[in-house]
Scaffold this active site. Structure first.
Site, PDB file in Angstrom:
ATOM      1  N   LYS A   1      18.264 -44.141 -63.183  1.00 25.93           N
ATOM      2  CA  LYS A   1      19.109 -44.293 -64.371  1.00 25.93           C
ATOM      3  C   LYS A   1      18.550 -43.482 -65.541  1.00 25.93           C
ATOM      4  CE  LYS A   1      21.158 -48.167 -67.011  1.00 25.93           C
ATOM      5  NZ  LYS A   1      21.189 -49.655 -67.073  1.00 25.93           N
TER       6      LYS A   1
ATOM      7  N   CYS B   1      25.513 -47.749 -64.550  1.00 25.10           N
ATOM      8  CA  CYS B   1      25.958 -48.481 -65.742  1.00 25.10           C
ATOM      9  C   CYS B   1      25.934 -47.658 -67.036  1.00 25.10           C
ATOM     10  CB  CYS B   1      25.149 -49.769 -65.904  1.00 25.10           C
ATOM     11  SG  CYS B   1      26.029 -51.058 -66.847  1.00 25.10           S
TER      12      CYS B   1
ATOM     13  N   GLU C   1      24.193 -52.894 -59.703  1.00 21.61           N
ATOM     14  CA  GLU C   1      22.907 -52.447 -60.248  1.00 21.61           C
ATOM     15  C   GLU C   1      21.793 -53.438 -59.884  1.00 21.61           C
ATOM     16  OE1 GLU C   1      21.157 -51.169 -64.682  1.00 21.61           O
ATOM     17  OE2 GLU C   1      23.186 -51.974 -64.464  1.00 21.61           O
TER      18      GLU C   1
END
Length: 565
Positions: free
Chosen positions: A118, A154, A44
């Protein structure tokens, strides 16, 4: 039937170092291509480093990061790597609102070929992403040679629904998630269990690429892995080291073939290594080459000195013995033995003449006189730090920090506190583990850690002992008055740490603690000490988070509060 080879690039990045991070991506991409990978995935926010916190709000930084992604795509093609699919993290900009995005981009054929933002932005514990970033709203499936690759970042796999639920309906062949997941004890098992659930949900193998290295007070442990759709572990990278792993997937096969599965470290080794990596990377990323600290002969300074030697080499550790009229001969001997074991610099700076000079003018008594000794020592440590360009490290542990059993501007001085998230009983356990490892051949600098990927055993320790046994076995004392022991001011650590674990990490109140079986006097004492010490904790140096709840990052109470239940 389609066979595809993935490379998992588990690397250590530095926040803000766009050039250095991009060069590392180039290096690992070359190696991945040389080993016939079709897709290489990085953690990330690879290009920017992670977490970038409010740096994301700076438009000039976002522009520079986007330009670097474009430059990297061009460089990859110029290197003959245009056919490789390179998955990296960076920061983007929501053009509609001008806010940052936590973005995954795919570099291919000399361009930014695809992107994904994200969705779930955590705002608990160490995370503050909801305040900083705009959430994405679209799931993305990449088509690479007919293989359908769903992507996530994530937190997207930690929450139910969202992009993973959408991908489960889109017939993907593999779920690829890039992560910056910080370390804490027990988290590796939690991640694996979560990944198995998500793999079952999407009906496909899951690739989990994690960051490694220290960034400020966070430690990222790597441990990247792959699980099959039925939860079988197919690959696991080593913890705490940079690594480039490979997995071959056959989209037509019911079961995938396993690759390399790295062994998990001993639990004590895991925590010790996390603390050392936090210190090592904090030094490297802030351009320190050595440390200085007071060596009292006690266990806390001994463990910190050992960690420092493992992080930067014994010859870069500058220990200072600062005996007073109350220091025992045994403590002075233990400090000297420790420095000798480590090959550290060792100076003796008696504080009694300075103490007497202060007392000639101030005439202090009781706690004020005791604290004066600690503050004189703090001045000496900081003088060494300034004069020699060394990082001053504080040696306090979590039990002391919880109860305020330290002197602000005294033993609390420093730029980094390697054991601030370790309870005192844990300090003893890790010290015994490090001596055991030394006896088994692990020399100074012999940890399996970033920078030691080739597995050097380190500098041998004479007699196989790192920390003097007497420092581990003797009763702890600040030695600020005759015959002083820590237990004069605190409950015995074996009991204290149990209460602290329940009060801090489980958030048990007074009634809960009494129901846990702790006696009323101990509960009231510990709660009073912890609640009154918040102002000290706010001023303590940062240090590596290794438990579920660390002071500063995870747990902050009002400095002024009348609530005692």
């Amino acid at each position: 039937m389609t066979d595809i080879r993935f490379a998992l690039a588990q690397i250590d990045t530095c926040v803000g170092d766009l050039d250095g991070n991009a060069e590392k991506v180039l290096q690992y991409a070359r190696n991945a291509a040389a080993n016939h990978a079709r897709v290489v995935a990085f953690p990330e926010m690879t290009l920017t480093g992670y977490p970038i916190e409010d740096l994301a709000l700076r438009a000039t930084f976002r522009t520079a990061a986007w330009n670097k992604a474009n430059w990297l795509a061009t460089e990859l093609e110029a290197d003959g790597l245009g056919d490789l699919f390179v998955v990296v993290g960076t920061v983007g900009t929501d053009r509609a609102h001008g806010k940052p995005l936590n973005r995954l981009v795919v570099l291919h054929d000399g361009v930014v070929w695809a992107g994904y933002d994200k969705h779930f932005l955590p705002n608990y514990g160490v995370f503050d992403e909801f305040r900083i970033f705009t959430p994405g709203d679209k799931s993305v499936v990449l088509d690479v040679d007919g293989v359908r690759i769903g992507v996530a970042i994530c937190e997207d796999i930690w929450q139910d629904g969202g992009p993973v639920a959408e991908l489960a309906e889109r017939g993907i062949d593999v779920l690829l998630t890039i992560n910056g997941s910080p370390y804490e004890e027990g988290k590796t098992d939690t991640r694996l269990a979560l990944a198995r659930r998500r793999a079952a949900e999407v009906g496909a193998p899951l690739i989990y690429v994690n960051q490694v290295g220290g960034q400020d007070d966070l430690v990222f442990d790597g441990g990247s892995f792959v699980v099959d759709s039925d939860g079988t572990l197919l690959e696991r990278s080593p913890m705490f080291m940079e690594d480039l792993a490979y997995i071959n997937l056959n989209t037509a096969a019911d079961k995938q073939l396993a690759g390399r599965i790295a062994a998990k470290p001993d639990p004590d080794e895991e925590v010790y290594t996390a603390c050392v990596l936090g210190l090592k990377d904090y030094m490297a990323k802030n351009h320190f080459t050595g440390v200085t600290l007071g060596l009292s002969g006690g266990i806390d300074s001994a463990l910190v000195a050992a960690m420092a030697a493992d992080a930067c080499g014994g010859s870069n550790v500058h220990g200072i013995s600062m005996p007073s009229m109350y220091s025992s001969d045994g403590s002075k001997d233990d400090a000297a033995d420790l420095a000798r074991n480590l090959g550290a610099h060792y100076d003796i700076q008696p504080i009694e003449p300075l103490f007497e000079a202060y007392q000639h003018q101030l005439h202090l008594e009781g706690v004020a006189a005791e604290n004066l000794q600690a503050r004189i020592r703090g001045v000496i440590v900081m003088a060494y730090s300034n004069a020699k360009g060394l990082l001053a490290v504080a040696t306090g542990n979590k039990s002391e920090l919880a109860c305020g059993y330290s002197t602000i501007y005294g033993d609390a001085v420093g730029g980094y506190a390697p054991i601030k998230d370790l309870l005192k009983t844990r300090v003893w356990e890790l010290s015994r583990w490090r001596n055991k490892a030394a006896a088994e051949g692990m020399g100074i600098g012999g940890l399996k850690i970033v920078g030691n990927e080739r597995g050097s055993a380190g500098v041998p320790l004479k007699d196989g002992v790192m920390i003097p046994v007497n420092s581990i076995e003797k009763a702890p004392s600040a030695e600020l008055r005759p015959g002083q022991k820590d237990s004069d001011s605190l409950p015995e650590y074996a009991l204290l740490d149990q209460v602290l674990a329940a009060y801090i990490e489980k958030a048990h109140g007074r009634a809960d603690l009494l129901a846990d079986g702790f006696d009323e006097a101990t509960v009231d004492t510990v709660m009073r000490l912890v609640d009154r010490a918040e102002w000290k904790r706010r001023q303590y140096p940062l240090g590596p988070k290794v438990t579920a709840l660390a002071f500063g990052r995870d747990r902050r109470l009002p400095i002024t509060s009348a609530f005692r239940e």
